[in-house]
Design a protein around this motif. Structure first.
Motif, PDB file in Angstrom:
ATOM      1  N   GLU A 133     -11.956  73.622  45.689  1.00  0.00           N
ATOM      2  CA  GLU A 133     -13.308  73.069  45.700  1.00  0.00           C
ATOM      3  C   GLU A 133     -13.897  73.107  44.297  1.00  0.00           C
ATOM      4  O   GLU A 133     -13.921  74.144  43.643  1.00  0.00           O
ATOM      5  N   ALA A 134     -14.361  71.946  43.829  1.00  0.00           N
ATOM      6  CA  ALA A 134     -14.949  71.838  42.503  1.00  0.00           C
ATOM      7  C   ALA A 134     -16.462  71.604  42.567  1.00  0.00           C
ATOM      8  O   ALA A 134     -17.168  71.954  41.630  1.00  0.00           O
ATOM      9  N   GLN A 135     -16.933  71.008  43.679  1.00  0.00           N
ATOM     10  CA  GLN A 135     -18.352  70.684  43.764  1.00  0.00           C
ATOM     11  C   GLN A 135     -18.735  70.413  45.211  1.00  0.00           C
ATOM     12  O   GLN A 135     -17.974  69.818  45.963  1.00  0.00           O
ATOM     13  N   THR A 136     -19.936  70.849  45.592  1.00  0.00           N
ATOM     14  CA  THR A 136     -20.517  70.516  46.897  1.00  0.00           C
ATOM     15  C   THR A 136     -21.349  69.258  46.714  1.00  0.00           C
ATOM     16  O   THR A 136     -22.075  69.117  45.721  1.00  0.00           O
ATOM     17  N   LEU A 137     -21.257  68.328  47.671  1.00  0.00           N
ATOM     18  CA  LEU A 137     -21.938  67.039  47.584  1.00  0.00           C
ATOM     19  C   LEU A 137     -22.866  66.854  48.786  1.00  0.00           C
ATOM     20  O   LEU A 137     -22.488  66.254  49.791  1.00  0.00           O
ATOM     21  N   ARG A 149     -16.058  67.893  46.661  1.00  0.00           N
ATOM     22  CA  ARG A 149     -15.133  67.333  45.686  1.00  0.00           C
ATOM     23  C   ARG A 149     -14.073  68.391  45.449  1.00  0.00           C
ATOM     24  O   ARG A 149     -14.396  69.546  45.157  1.00  0.00           O
ATOM     25  N   LEU A 150     -12.821  68.008  45.613  1.00  0.00           N
ATOM     26  CA  LEU A 150     -11.689  68.909  45.410  1.00  0.00           C
ATOM     27  C   LEU A 150     -10.897  68.430  44.199  1.00  0.00           C
ATOM     28  O   LEU A 150     -10.896  67.236  43.868  1.00  0.00           O
ATOM     29  N   SER A 151     -10.202  69.359  43.560  1.00  0.00           N
ATOM     30  CA  SER A 151      -9.453  69.041  42.355  1.00  0.00           C
ATOM     31  C   SER A 151      -8.166  69.857  42.306  1.00  0.00           C
ATOM     32  O   SER A 151      -8.098  70.963  42.851  1.00  0.00           O
ATOM     33  N   LYS A 152      -7.169  69.280  41.656  1.00  0.00           N
ATOM     34  CA  LYS A 152      -5.884  69.959  41.482  1.00  0.00           C
ATOM     35  C   LYS A 152      -5.290  69.537  40.148  1.00  0.00           C
ATOM     36  O   LYS A 152      -5.321  68.358  39.789  1.00  0.00           O
ATOM     37  N   THR A 153      -4.738  70.496  39.431  1.00  0.00           N
ATOM     38  CA  THR A 153      -4.001  70.200  38.201  1.00  0.00           C
ATOM     39  C   THR A 153      -2.608  69.735  38.591  1.00  0.00           C
ATOM     40  O   THR A 153      -1.942  70.367  39.429  1.00  0.00           O
ATOM     41  N   LEU A 154      -2.166  68.623  38.016  1.00  0.00           N
ATOM     42  CA  LEU A 154      -0.841  68.076  38.313  1.00  0.00           C
ATOM     43  C   LEU A 154       0.157  68.502  37.245  1.00  0.00           C
ATOM     44  O   LEU A 154      -0.210  68.685  36.089  1.00  0.00           O
ATOM     45  N   SER A 155       1.392  68.631  37.642  1.00  0.00           N
ATOM     46  CA  SER A 155       2.475  68.924  36.694  1.00  0.00           C
ATOM     47  C   SER A 155       2.914  67.627  36.074  1.00  0.00           C
ATOM     48  O   SER A 155       3.464  66.762  36.764  1.00  0.00           O
ATOM     49  N   VAL A 156       2.627  67.472  34.794  1.00  0.00           N
ATOM     50  CA  VAL A 156       2.959  66.204  34.111  1.00  0.00           C
ATOM     51  C   VAL A 156       4.352  66.282  33.538  1.00  0.00           C
ATOM     52  O   VAL A 156       4.808  67.278  33.075  1.00  0.00           O
TER      53      VAL A 156
END
Length: 156
Positions: A133-137, A149-156
């Motif tokens: 969870e990155a932010q409540t909307l 709003r959810l977020s994830k770091t991707l393996s590039v």
């Protein structure tokens, strides 16, 4: 990747031939549906990809739309739909994983999405896949429901 390129697990890139199947899936849900115009646009602009999940009978059982701004390094999951009859078969997980792979291959370092705060099944799936969870909307959805709003770091 060509429009016909396949992803692992019965996932492939969508085409204009999939518009009716996507709209049929959208019709199974009461709100936040994509229009025919939106689906066609997502299939024709370079900033969007529509992924299709097909079962062993080549029936469309799910789809995912993801977006990327030109020159941006974040992918945004816009929509994920899995037919109610196909739930519990990991189609949502496979769609999200295929999107992450494609997004990372195109240079995206992060994936984001918005989800209804009351959608416990989707939230559990995203948590399992590493989204945080990155932010409540507050009042984010048309019916006034809250979002996250959810977020994830991707393996590039």
């Amino acid at each position: 990747m060509s429009a016909a390129a396949a992803f692992a697990g019965g996932i492939r890139r969508g085409s204009l031939a999939d518009v009716e199947a996507v709209l049929a899936l959208e019709a199974l849900f009461p709100s936040d549906r994509m229009s025919r115009r939106s689906v066609r646009r997502f299939l024709s602009v370079p900033s969007a990809q529509l992924l299709i999940a097909e079962d062993a009978n080549a029936d469309v059982v799910g789809n995912l739309v993801w977006l990327r701004r030109k020159g941006g390094h974040a992918a945004r999951i816009y929509s994920v739909v899995v037919a109610p009859a196909a739930r519990g078969q990991r189609w949502g997980e496979r769609l999200v994983s295929a999107m992450e792979t494609a997004a990372a291959a195109s240079g995206c370092a992060r994936a984001t999405l918005e989800v209804r705060a009351d959608n416990t099944a989707a939230r559990a799936l995203y948590a399992k896949l590493g989204y945080r969870e990155a932010q409540t909307l507050p009042g984010y959805y048309d019916d006034g429901s809250d979002g996250l709003r959810l977020s994830k770091t991707l393996s590039v």
